[in-house]
Write a protein that holds these residues in place. Sequence first.
Motif, PDB file in Angstrom:
ATOM      1  N   ALA A   1    -151.338-127.492   3.033  1.00  0.00           N
ATOM      2  CA  ALA A   1    -152.199-126.966   4.235  1.00  0.00           C
ATOM      3  C   ALA A   1    -152.199-125.454   4.093  1.00  0.00           C
ATOM      4  O   ALA A   1    -153.296-124.854   4.116  1.00  0.00           O
ATOM      5  N   PRO A   2    -151.092-124.565   3.809  1.00  0.00           N
ATOM      6  CA  PRO A   2    -151.362-123.125   3.548  1.00  0.00           C
ATOM      7  C   PRO A   2    -152.101-122.726   2.387  1.00  0.00           C
ATOM      8  O   PRO A   2    -153.013-121.752   2.276  1.00  0.00           O
ATOM      9  N   ASN A   3    -152.079-123.458   1.171  1.00  0.00           N
ATOM     10  CA  ASN A   3    -152.798-123.092  -0.031  1.00  0.00           C
ATOM     11  C   ASN A   3    -154.304-123.234   0.282  1.00  0.00           C
ATOM     12  O   ASN A   3    -155.046-122.589  -0.622  1.00  0.00           O
ATOM     13  N   ILE A   4    -154.815-124.124   1.232  1.00  0.00           N
ATOM     14  CA  ILE A   4    -156.256-124.411   1.340  1.00  0.00           C
ATOM     15  C   ILE A   4    -156.691-123.371   2.712  1.00  0.00           C
ATOM     16  O   ILE A   4    -157.768-123.709   3.013  1.00  0.00           O
ATOM     17  N   GLY A   5    -155.838-122.700   3.052  1.00  0.00           N
ATOM     18  CA  GLY A   5    -156.341-121.776   4.340  1.00  0.00           C
ATOM     19  C   GLY A   5    -156.233-122.477   5.731  1.00  0.00           C
ATOM     20  O   GLY A   5    -156.610-121.985   6.654  1.00  0.00           O
ATOM     21  N   LEU A   6    -155.527-123.922   5.783  1.00  0.00           N
ATOM     22  CA  LEU A   6    -155.620-124.609   6.900  1.00  0.00           C
ATOM     23  C   LEU A   6    -154.545-124.116   8.027  1.00  0.00           C
ATOM     24  O   LEU A   6    -154.550-124.288   9.269  1.00  0.00           O
ATOM     25  N   ALA A   7    -153.343-123.436   7.484  1.00  0.00           N
ATOM     26  CA  ALA A   7    -152.013-123.198   8.000  1.00  0.00           C
ATOM     27  C   ALA A   7    -151.422-121.840   7.560  1.00  0.00           C
ATOM     28  O   ALA A   7    -151.720-121.746   6.329  1.00  0.00           O
ATOM     29  N   ASP A   8    -150.719-121.283   8.622  1.00  0.00           N
ATOM     30  CA  ASP A   8    -149.912-120.286   7.949  1.00  0.00           C
ATOM     31  C   ASP A   8    -148.555-120.730   7.499  1.00  0.00           C
ATOM     32  O   ASP A   8    -147.882-119.838   6.833  1.00  0.00           O
ATOM     33  N   ALA A   9    -148.177-121.887   8.195  1.00  0.00           N
ATOM     34  CA  ALA A   9    -146.755-122.463   7.844  1.00  0.00           C
ATOM     35  C   ALA A   9    -146.850-123.956   8.066  1.00  0.00           C
ATOM     36  O   ALA A   9    -147.766-124.208   8.663  1.00  0.00           O
ATOM     37  N   ILE A  10    -145.736-124.646   7.473  1.00  0.00           N
ATOM     38  CA  ILE A  10    -145.738-125.928   7.866  1.00  0.00           C
ATOM     39  C   ILE A  10    -144.262-126.273   8.525  1.00  0.00           C
ATOM     40  O   ILE A  10    -143.388-125.629   8.223  1.00  0.00           O
ATOM     41  N   CYS A  11    -144.328-127.537   9.024  1.00  0.00           N
ATOM     42  CA  CYS A  11    -142.926-128.189   9.392  1.00  0.00           C
ATOM     43  C   CYS A  11    -142.942-129.514   8.722  1.00  0.00           C
ATOM     44  O   CYS A  11    -143.902-130.257   8.953  1.00  0.00           O
ATOM     45  N   ASP A  12    -141.772-129.827   7.956  1.00  0.00           N
ATOM     46  CA  ASP A  12    -141.995-131.085   7.400  1.00  0.00           C
ATOM     47  C   ASP A  12    -140.291-131.402   7.062  1.00  0.00           C
ATOM     48  O   ASP A  12    -139.623-130.575   7.257  1.00  0.00           O
ATOM     49  N   ILE A  13    -140.236-132.626   6.803  1.00  0.00           N
ATOM     50  CA  ILE A  13    -138.883-133.120   6.181  1.00  0.00           C
ATOM     51  C   ILE A  13    -138.438-132.540   4.853  1.00  0.00           C
ATOM     52  O   ILE A  13    -139.519-132.501   4.064  1.00  0.00           O
TER      53      ILE A  13
END
Length: 286
Positions: free
Chosen positions: A146-158
């Motif tokens: 997501a951050p690499n394609i400009g969709l988000a500034d950060a992620i939450c994941d396991i």
Amino acid sequence: MTKLKIAIQKSGRLNQDSLKLLKDCGISIDNGKDQLKASARNFPVEVLYLRNGDIPQYLRDGVVDVAILGENTLVEKGEDLKIVERLGFSKCRVSLAVPKEAAFTDLKDLDGKRIATSYPNTVKKFFDENGISADLHIINGSVEIAPNIGLADAICDIVSSGSTLFKNGLKEVVKMSESEAVLTVAPNLSAEKQEILNTIQFRIQSVLRGQNSKYILLNAPNEKIDDIIELLPGMRSPTVLPLAQEGWSSIHTVVIGKSKFWDLIDELKVRGAEGILVVPIEKMVL
């Protein structure tokens, strides 16, 4: 004949570890490739292979009776469901991550940012508790891109080893919670099914105790026995047997827990122990 319906993850490491646990408990599952339901040959159990995220609702609806799934899934979709046993495998953490080049000081840096995640309820609760407002983008699948394609500034994941984050140019910045595989149960279990579950839990507990314990055999001069026994936290007390060599004995005991195991071995040697053998325990029945 009454059967207990157990849900496990359809595929992945949690699936394999769950089946191994059942096998270690003496429950043989006849499952073929791509089968979604399988019965045990020697125990009143039926296994259903389901998507992890769907399992909490199946438990509520009574479609399945118990389930082995990640604790993170319960936090996200099944906080009302009861955990009856922590299983100790498939350990991971739920974390926030940002691009490696992004400046990050503390959680407030994410205020007003776009967060991609498959765990919106978990993130929202955590952010609400910490006074953070963010724009959540729900993604079912690989959120790391997501951050690499400009969709988000950060992620939450396991996160397990962190290698997936590294490969996608991300860095872990906040650990929100820890997770492991757990055994959880449907709200209204019949008495017959509860009895089957009790038997399975007893076997699981025996397997887990065995995994967390070692059987130790060592030789020691008789004048050192008291000093050595003082170190050994056996199930009740160590067994001491005389050796053929006069003045020497063999000491047998079970050591529970692994966190300071090597420290114990080092101290045993200092106190005169020789010929130390460490043997794995398959199961420990109390």
